[in-house]
Each structure stands twice: as C-alpha cells, then as structure tokens.
Design an enzyme around this catalytic site. Sequence first.
Site, PDB file in Angstrom:
ATOM      1  N   HIS A   1       0.847  -1.187   0.000  1.00  0.00           N
ATOM      2  CA  HIS A   1       0.000   0.000   0.000  1.00  0.00           C
ATOM      3  C   HIS A   1       0.881   1.235   0.000  1.00  0.00           C
ATOM      4  O   HIS A   1       1.233   1.781   1.048  1.00  0.00           O
ATOM      5  CB  HIS A   1      -0.928  -0.024   1.231  1.00  0.00           C
ATOM      6  CG  HIS A   1      -1.943   1.076   1.247  1.00  0.00           C
ATOM      7  ND1 HIS A   1      -3.096   1.013   1.996  1.00  0.00           N
ATOM      8  CD2 HIS A   1      -1.991   2.274   0.611  1.00  0.00           C
ATOM      9  CE1 HIS A   1      -3.803   2.110   1.824  1.00  0.00           C
ATOM     10  NE2 HIS A   1      -3.137   2.904   0.989  1.00  0.00           N
ATOM     11  N   HIS A  15      -9.649   0.747  -1.192  1.00  0.00           N
ATOM     12  CA  HIS A  15      -9.518   1.501   0.055  1.00  0.00           C
ATOM     13  C   HIS A  15     -10.887   1.491   0.741  1.00  0.00           C
ATOM     14  O   HIS A  15     -11.880   1.954   0.156  1.00  0.00           O
ATOM     15  CB  HIS A  15      -9.144   2.955  -0.235  1.00  0.00           C
ATOM     16  CG  HIS A  15      -7.683   3.174  -0.507  1.00  0.00           C
ATOM     17  ND1 HIS A  15      -6.997   2.545  -1.498  1.00  0.00           N
ATOM     18  CD2 HIS A  15      -6.778   3.991   0.121  1.00  0.00           C
ATOM     19  CE1 HIS A  15      -5.735   2.955  -1.495  1.00  0.00           C
ATOM     20  NE2 HIS A  15      -5.574   3.833  -0.519  1.00  0.00           N
ATOM     21  N   ASP A  51       1.722   4.119   2.622  1.00  0.00           N
ATOM     22  CA  ASP A  51       0.643   4.890   1.989  1.00  0.00           C
ATOM     23  C   ASP A  51       1.180   6.041   1.127  1.00  0.00           C
ATOM     24  O   ASP A  51       1.278   5.900  -0.089  1.00  0.00           O
ATOM     25  CB  ASP A  51      -0.348   5.392   3.052  1.00  0.00           C
ATOM     26  CG  ASP A  51      -1.731   5.685   2.484  1.00  0.00           C
ATOM     27  OD1 ASP A  51      -1.935   5.472   1.281  1.00  0.00           O
ATOM     28  OD2 ASP A  51      -2.618   6.113   3.262  1.00  0.00           O
ATOM     29  N   ASP A  52       1.494   7.178   1.746  1.00  0.00           N
ATOM     30  CA  ASP A  52       1.996   8.354   1.021  1.00  0.00           C
ATOM     31  C   ASP A  52       3.182   8.916   1.802  1.00  0.00           C
ATOM     32  O   ASP A  52       3.072   9.953   2.467  1.00  0.00           O
ATOM     33  CB  ASP A  52       0.882   9.414   0.909  1.00  0.00           C
ATOM     34  CG  ASP A  52      -0.343   8.861   0.217  1.00  0.00           C
ATOM     35  OD1 ASP A  52      -0.302   8.698  -1.014  1.00  0.00           O
ATOM     36  OD2 ASP A  52      -1.322   8.541   0.917  1.00  0.00           O
ATOM     37  N   HIS A  61       1.210   4.767  -2.686  1.00  0.00           N
ATOM     38  CA  HIS A  61       0.816   5.471  -3.912  1.00  0.00           C
ATOM     39  C   HIS A  61       2.078   6.128  -4.463  1.00  0.00           C
ATOM     40  O   HIS A  61       2.709   6.920  -3.755  1.00  0.00           O
ATOM     41  CB  HIS A  61      -0.234   6.542  -3.593  1.00  0.00           C
ATOM     42  CG  HIS A  61      -1.472   5.983  -2.932  1.00  0.00           C
ATOM     43  ND1 HIS A  61      -2.635   5.734  -3.617  1.00  0.00           N
ATOM     44  CD2 HIS A  61      -1.699   5.589  -1.649  1.00  0.00           C
ATOM     45  CE1 HIS A  61      -3.540   5.224  -2.793  1.00  0.00           C
ATOM     46  NE2 HIS A  61      -2.997   5.128  -1.584  1.00  0.00           N
ATOM     47  N   GLU A  87     -11.244   3.284   6.223  1.00  0.00           N
ATOM     48  CA  GLU A  87     -10.218   4.234   6.683  1.00  0.00           C
ATOM     49  C   GLU A  87     -10.947   5.316   7.475  1.00  0.00           C
ATOM     50  O   GLU A  87     -10.867   5.354   8.704  1.00  0.00           O
ATOM     51  CB  GLU A  87      -9.480   4.819   5.463  1.00  0.00           C
ATOM     52  CG  GLU A  87      -8.407   5.857   5.802  1.00  0.00           C
ATOM     53  CD  GLU A  87      -7.784   6.501   4.562  1.00  0.00           C
ATOM     54  OE1 GLU A  87      -8.339   6.351   3.453  1.00  0.00           O
ATOM     55  OE2 GLU A  87      -6.727   7.163   4.712  1.00  0.00           O
TER      56      GLU A  87
END
Length: 350
Positions: free
Chosen positions: A19, A208, A288-289, A21, A211
């Site tokens: 996971h 997703h 994630d980011d 991006h 969350e």
Amino acid sequence: MCQSDIHDFLQGLPKCEHHVHLEGCLTPDLIFELAEKNNVQLPNSPAYESVEALHDRYGHFSNLDDFLSFYFTGMSVLHHESDFADLAWSYFQKAHADGVHHAEVFFDPQVHRDRDIPYETIVAGFVAGCHRAEKELGLTTRLILCFVRHLPLDSAARVYDEALASKHFEDDVLHGLGWSSTEVGPPKDMFRTLYSSASARGIPLTAHAGEEGDASYISTALELGARRIDHGIRLVEDPALMERVAKEGVLLTVCPISNLQLRCVDDIAKVPIRKFLDAGVCFSINSDDPAYFGGYILDNYCAVQDAFSLSVGEWRVIAENSVRASWIGEERKTELLRRIDEYVQKYVVV
Ligand code: HPA
Ligand code: ZN
C-alpha cells in the site's frame, strides 16, 4: 528510528509493501524542482511559499480530504515519462534501503488524464521505474491502477478502457485494480460495474475501505469482488465481519502513520494491530503516502513496535503473511519465505 532494541531486526527483516501510492512519494523538494522544470504554476497560497512551508503544512492535515487536496495538487508537476520513471525509482531506492523485497504500488491515472497527460506516458514511466527496481535492486514489483472516487465514473471507465485496449493486464504490465480517494460521500458501490467486468476477466481487485468510512464500506468492497482491503482499520467495529475476513484470509494493508496523520486515530496505539493479531486477521504494514506523512515503511514498522512491543515471533507472522498474500507466483513466495526464515534464525542465534 524506534526506541526498541529490535530496531536492527526490523530494519533487516525482509518486507513486502502493498500500500503505497507512487504519487504519494513526491517530496516537497521534488514538487518545487519539477514545477520549475515543467513550468507548472503552484498555488498562490502560504503553504506553497517554500519547500519548508509545504513540509510544515504536511504536519497539520485535518482529515483525508484535506490531505487529498495537497496530494492532487502535488502530482500536477508530473509531465514527462521520465518524471514518472524518476519518481518510481526514487521510491524503490528508499524501499530497498528499508528492507523491502517486493512492492505492489498504486498510481492514479485519471487525475493525470484530466490534465491531458497521455495514458501511455504515465504507464510507460512508472513501468520503467519498476523494471529498473527489478534489474538493479532485485526488488519484485506489481503495478496497481487505482480508480479515484472524487471524479466522475466516466473518467474511471475511460482509463479502464485504455488499460484493456493496451492489453496491459494480459501482458503483465498492470497487475490489479484498486480504488482510493474520498471515502465518505460518493456511493459506496460506485465502481460496481467496472469491478464486475474486471472480476469476470480475473483481474485481482483491492479497495480503500474502512479508513474514514465505517465497516459497511469494507463489506461493500468485498461484495464487489475486492480480495484485499486497503486500510480496513474500522473492521474492528463489526466482529462478525472481522471473523469472516480472518476466515477468508483477506489481507488488510494497514498504514499506521497515515492513520495518525489523517486523524483516523489520535495515537498509533489505537490502530487495531493487537486486535487483528488476536483475531487471526492477516495484515501488512505500509507507508501509503510517505512523502506526505513523514515516514517510509520502516518508520511504520518502528511506530508499531514502539506502540505494541511485538515479539520477534509476531513480526515473523506479519512478514510471512505479507508474503503469502502478495500477488506473486509460488516460486517467489517460497524464495521470500526462505529469506525470512534464514533471517529470523540468524537473529535468534545471535
Ligand atoms: N486514502 C484514500 N485515498 C488515497 C490515500 C488514502 O490514504 N492516499 C492516496 N490516495
Ligand atoms: Zn492509500
């Protein structure tokens, strides 16, 4: 670096990331550099006054949508195939240094297509980064096309058609589909038709869910054919669904620092790591980011260790489940499981 005496163990533990991006790996430095190179006007707001101001603003996201507005602005600096390739390569180098042996990465073509970047430019660039990682780092990769929930369904259908017309799923260029962006608001099942078509073609699906949205977003994603859930932390609110997820071996790709930065939890200790372990739910730990949340995968492992003081045996279970749930062939799984076994044996003996 965590407080834990097993930091070195966590650093070297063979990891899979599921996971991340690729556009979430755009650091403020790179945003400013590419904006200048590609003649992109960044917003005329205090956050974009300098690299430092942007860094500071990233420390104060109020929720998912607040973050997403920066994330979508940031990616507007990507124009050329080489921009996409360099971005992917920068992530893979960091992941490799953190002990990642296999990475399954997301990208958001709709958002780039909206600014008239050709589909081929985006995919060719990211694929070049993936191939370089495989060749130079021995890191295996999978590329997952993500639909976004804040744009009209038509725009998702267009990139799906482009991917099918390019035969990218058949030709091992793309390896799955996901969905992301704004969770609460758009219809939970907005991608029903596209997921149904993709399911019929045997394309691996993730989504997703859970969350910011409650557990019903997770059950909807599963109903639409997702076999993996990205985030999924609100699963704990539905014990029956949690039991089913555990029984069916659905992987949750948990991102603890993201959950903290986006205020889904007010403390990493509230991420339900212990509950998932106790309930036999499979999960991996991910970034994630990372450029927006201030932590790559090892930082996330360390944050979990600081909050939960897991044992070497528990980390072994997490690492092995991450391999087993990866979208890779049996041979690569066996190889990665062997590396984990050798690594843990050596650590225990030392
Ligand atoms: N949630 C939803 N969409 C996203 C995220 C996320 O954490 N990161 C990038 N797009
Ligand atoms: Zn995400």
